[in-house]
Design an enzyme around this catalytic site. Structure first.
Site, PDB file in Angstrom:
ATOM      1  N   SER A  23      12.057 -18.525  13.206  1.00  0.00           N
ATOM      2  CA  SER A  23      11.580 -17.895  11.968  1.00  0.00           C
ATOM      3  C   SER A  23      10.182 -18.360  11.591  1.00  0.00           C
ATOM      4  O   SER A  23       9.675 -18.008  10.537  1.00  0.00           O
ATOM      5  CB  SER A  23      12.557 -18.191  10.824  1.00  0.00           C
ATOM      6  OG  SER A  23      12.607 -19.580  10.578  1.00  0.00           O
ATOM      7  N   ASN A 110      18.975 -27.083   5.280  1.00  0.00           N
ATOM      8  CA  ASN A 110      19.619 -26.119   4.383  1.00  0.00           C
ATOM      9  C   ASN A 110      19.118 -26.247   2.943  1.00  0.00           C
ATOM     10  O   ASN A 110      18.849 -25.253   2.277  1.00  0.00           O
ATOM     11  CB  ASN A 110      21.140 -26.291   4.426  1.00  0.00           C
ATOM     12  CG  ASN A 110      21.701 -25.974   5.807  1.00  0.00           C
ATOM     13  OD1 ASN A 110      20.969 -25.479   6.669  1.00  0.00           O
ATOM     14  ND2 ASN A 110      22.978 -26.254   6.014  1.00  0.00           N
ATOM     15  N   HIS A 156      10.888  17.811 -19.125  1.00  0.00           N
ATOM     16  CA  HIS A 156      11.186  18.737 -18.006  1.00  0.00           C
ATOM     17  C   HIS A 156       9.902  19.224 -17.321  1.00  0.00           C
ATOM     18  O   HIS A 156       9.878  20.314 -16.759  1.00  0.00           O
ATOM     19  CB  HIS A 156      11.989  19.955 -18.470  1.00  0.00           C
ATOM     20  CG  HIS A 156      13.174  19.614 -19.321  1.00  0.00           C
ATOM     21  ND1 HIS A 156      14.421  19.375 -18.816  1.00  0.00           N
ATOM     22  CD2 HIS A 156      13.271  19.427 -20.667  1.00  0.00           C
ATOM     23  CE1 HIS A 156      15.261  19.083 -19.807  1.00  0.00           C
ATOM     24  NE2 HIS A 156      14.571  19.093 -20.933  1.00  0.00           N
ATOM     25  N   SER A 277     -10.526  14.527   3.202  1.00  0.00           N
ATOM     26  CA  SER A 277      -9.709  15.066   4.285  1.00  0.00           C
ATOM     27  C   SER A 277     -10.583  15.186   5.514  1.00  0.00           C
ATOM     28  O   SER A 277     -11.780  15.423   5.410  1.00  0.00           O
ATOM     29  CB  SER A 277      -9.175  16.439   3.873  1.00  0.00           C
ATOM     30  OG  SER A 277      -8.889  17.211   5.014  1.00  0.00           O
ATOM     31  N   LYS A 283     -11.657  18.400  -0.353  1.00  0.00           N
ATOM     32  CA  LYS A 283     -10.564  17.582  -0.867  1.00  0.00           C
ATOM     33  C   LYS A 283     -10.936  16.169  -1.289  1.00  0.00           C
ATOM     34  O   LYS A 283     -11.814  15.548  -0.731  1.00  0.00           O
ATOM     35  CB  LYS A 283      -9.431  17.532   0.163  1.00  0.00           C
ATOM     36  CG  LYS A 283      -8.873  18.918   0.343  1.00  0.00           C
ATOM     37  CD  LYS A 283      -7.454  19.029   0.710  1.00  0.00           C
ATOM     38  CE  LYS A 283      -6.534  17.944   0.344  1.00  0.00           C
ATOM     39  NZ  LYS A 283      -5.181  18.264   0.741  1.00  0.00           N
ATOM     40  N   GLU A 290      -0.437   7.766  -4.141  1.00  0.00           N
ATOM     41  CA  GLU A 290       0.656   8.223  -3.267  1.00  0.00           C
ATOM     42  C   GLU A 290       1.270   7.046  -2.505  1.00  0.00           C
ATOM     43  O   GLU A 290       2.490   6.962  -2.335  1.00  0.00           O
ATOM     44  CB  GLU A 290       0.138   9.262  -2.271  1.00  0.00           C
ATOM     45  CG  GLU A 290      -0.269  10.573  -2.912  1.00  0.00           C
ATOM     46  CD  GLU A 290      -0.991  11.466  -1.923  1.00  0.00           C
ATOM     47  OE1 GLU A 290      -0.317  12.139  -1.138  1.00  0.00           O
ATOM     48  OE2 GLU A 290      -2.241  11.474  -1.917  1.00  0.00           O
TER      49      GLU A 290
END
Ligand code: ARG
Length: 463
Positions: A23, A110, A156, A277, A283, A290
Site C-alpha cells: 500500500s 494496526n 420545476h 471546442s 463555443k 461540468e
C-alpha cells in the site's frame, strides 16, 4: 526489501502477492503523520521507562532527519516496502542500527495506521473548512456587488417568482455554511487517538495513552482497544460530508451550465474558466462546472465503497481496511480541487442583470402578486388565484404581459381591480414586498449577509 514480519513464515512470498499486498503507493502521503506519531511514541516510551531517554533521543533525531530528507527530496520512498510504516522503520533502523528496532515497542501497525489516517484526515478537514470559508466569502462578494439584479426564481425549472440574484447566492452560502458545520462536527469524532490500542487488545507495557494523544494534539483517546483499531466511522462521516459538499457544488454547477447557455444568458464565465471546442468556433464550454458535476459521482462512489468494505468485516483489524485510504484520499483530493476551481471561477463570473430582468419580465412571474393584490381587496385567495390565472391566459392569447394588460381588460375580469394594480405588478415592488424573514426583499437579504458574516466569524474563531 526483506520482510520485518518473517518469523513464523519461512518461505518467500510471491512477487505477485507482494505487489498486491503493498500500500506504500497510496499511504506514502501520510509520511509526516507517521513520523510525528513515532516521535510522540518514542517520547512516551522513554517517559514511562520502557526505553532509555538517550534511545528516545536517537530515535527522534533519526526520525527528524528522515522527515527532513523526505521533504527536501533527498530521500525517496522505497516502493518495495509494504507500506509507509515499514518504510520509515526500515529506514530508521538502517540509519541508527539496533536502537531503531525499539521504536515498535508497545505498538502495532494496526493502531499506527489508525493513528496516521486520523491525523491526516483531521488536517485535511481543517484545510477544507478554510477553503469553504473562502467560497462563502466569494458568494458574499458576488451577492453584494450585484444587489440590484433581479432574476426569475424557479420551481420545476419553470419561472415562479422574481428573486434577487443575491438571495439566490445566499441560498448557496447557507448550504456551504452547513457543510462547514458538518465537517466541524465530524472533526470531533476524528480527533480521538487510537494509538496504544496496539494490535487489538492493548499491551502489557505500562504506556501512557493520554500523554501520547495530547502530544499529538488529540482531544481524547479511544476507550476500547478493539474499537480503537477497528473504528473507521469518521472516514464514513467525512466522505459523507464530502459527498454533500459535492452535491451542493453539483447543483450549483448545473445552474451555471444552464445560466451560461445562450438560452439563459444570465452569466458569462470568464475565458480563464471555460474551454473552446476543437471544431465549433462559436463555443465557450463550461467544462469546469461540468467536471465538478461529474466528479460528484466519484465521491459518492468513495462513500459507497467505504460502507461496503466495512459492512462485512469482523472485529478487529482486517486487511480489507487498507483499501479505505484510497477512498478517503480520493474524496479529499476531489473536493479540494473542485472548491479550488470554484473560488476564482465565481469571482471572475460576470452577472448579466439585463438578461435576468428580461427573463423576469416575460414569464408572468408576478401572477402571485396579482392574486395577492386581489386578496388584499377582499377577494378570497382561491378566487383571486383564478382571476389571476385568467389574466395570464388573456396575456398569452394577446401577446401581452400582466404589466401591460389594459385596465379595461382587468376591470372585465374583476371590478375590484384599479389603476394601482400596475404598481403592485411592478417587478421591483414584487421583490421588495417579500419582507418576511429569509425572504427575497433587499431588507431580508441584507439580514442574510449579516447572518453569513457572523457565522463565518464564528467558524474562523473556532478553527
Ligand atoms: N498497510 C496496512 C493498512 O494500511 C497497515 C496495517 C497492517 N497491519 C497488519 N497487521 N497487516 O491497513
Amino acid at each position: 526489501m526483506a520482510k520485518m514480519w518473517t518469523g513464523r513464515t519461512g518461505g518467500e512470498t510471491s512477487p505477485i502477492a507482494d505487489d498486491f499486498n503493498s500500500s506504500i503507493g497510496v499511504d506514502c502521503r501520510m509520511y509526516q503523520q507517521d513520523i510525528e506519531g513515532s516521535m510522540a511514541h518514542a517520547t512516551m516510551l522513554a517517559k514511562q521507562g520502557i526505553i532509555a531517554f538517550d534511545e528516545a533521543e536517537q530515535l527522534i533525531k533519526g526520525l527528524d532527519s528522515i522527515l527532513n530528507d523526505l521533504k527536501t527530496g533527498a530521500l525517496d520512498f522505497d516502493m518495495t516496502c509494504e507500506d509507509i510504516h515499514m518504510f520509515v522503520e526500515a529506514e530508521l533502523t538502517s540509519r541508527l542500527g539496533a536502537v531503531g528496532k525499539k521504536l515498535h515497542t508497545a505498538r502495532s501497525r494496526n493502531d499506527q495506521v489508525a493513528l496516521d489516517l486520523r491525523m491526516y484526515t483531521k488536517a485535511e478537514i481543517d484545510t477544507i473548512i478554510g477553503m469553504l470559508e473562502k467560497l462563502v466569502e466569494v458568494l458574499l462578494m458576488l451577492a453584494k456587488n450585484n444587489q440590484d439584479a433581479i432574476m426569475p426564481g424557479y420551481t420545476h425549472l419553470q419561472r415562479a417568482q422574481p428573486v434577487l440574484f443575491a438571495h439566490h447566492m445566499m441560498a448557496y452560502a447557507m448550504m456551504f455554511l452547513r457543510d462547514i458545520d458538518r465537517l466541524m462536527d465530524c472533526r470531533k469524532r476524528t480527533n480521538v487517538s487510537p494509538i496504544g490500542s496496539c494490535a487489538l487488545a492493548g499491551t502489557t507495557y505500562e504506556t501512557d495513552r493520554f500523554f501520547e494523544a495530547e502530544a499529538l494534539g488529540f482531544g481524547d483517546i479511544a476507550r476500547n482497544s478493539i474499537d480503537g483499531v477497528s473504528d473507521r466511522d469518521y472516514c464514513i462521516e467525512f466522505v459523507s460530508a464530502a459527498s454533500t459538499i459535492m452535491m451542493h457544488l453539483s447543483r450549483f454547477s448545473e445552474e451555471l451550465v444552464l445560466w451560461s447557455s445562450s438560452e439563459f444568458g444570465f452569466i458569462t464565465l470568464s475565458d480563464a474558466f471555460t474551454t473552446g471546442s476543437s471544431i465549433m468556433p462559436q463555443k465557450k464550454n463550461p467544462d469546469m462546472a461540468e467536471l465538478c458535476r461529474g466528479k460528484t459521482g466519484r465521491v459518492y462512489g468513495d462513500l459507497v465503497a467505504l460502507l461496503t468494505i466495512l459492512k462485512g468485516i469482523p472485529l478487529a483489524y482486517n486487511k480489507d481496511m487498507q483499501e479505505e485510504k484510497e477512498m478517503v484520499f480520493d474524496a479529499i483530493d476531489t473536493v479540494k480541487k473542485c472548491i479550488e476551481v470554484y473560488i476564482p471561477m465565481l469571482a471572475e463570473m460576470q452577472v448579466n442583470a439585463d438578461a435576468m430582468l428580461n427573463a423576469v419580465k416575460t414569464g408572468y412571474i408576478n401572477a402571485t402578486d396579482l392574486a395577492d393584490y386581489l386578496a388584499v381587496k377582499g377577494i378570497p385567495f382561491r378566487d383571486a388565484y383564478k382571476i389571476a390565472g385568467q389574466a395570464v391566459a388573456t396575456c398569452i392569447a394577446t401577446g401581452a404581459v400582466l404589466e401591460t394588460l389594459p385596465i379595461e381588460t382587468y376591470k372585465a375580469l374583476n371590478e375590484a381591480i384599479e389603476e394601482d394594480v400596475y404598481q403592485a405588478l411592478d417587478i421591483k415592488t414584487c421583490v421588495e414586498r417579500r419582507i418576511s424573514t429569509g425572504g427575497t426583499s433587499l431588507k431580508s437579504v441584507l439580514e442574510q449577509f449579516e447572518y453569513v458574516d457572523a457565522k463565518l466569524a464564528e467558524y474562523k474563531a473556532a478553527n
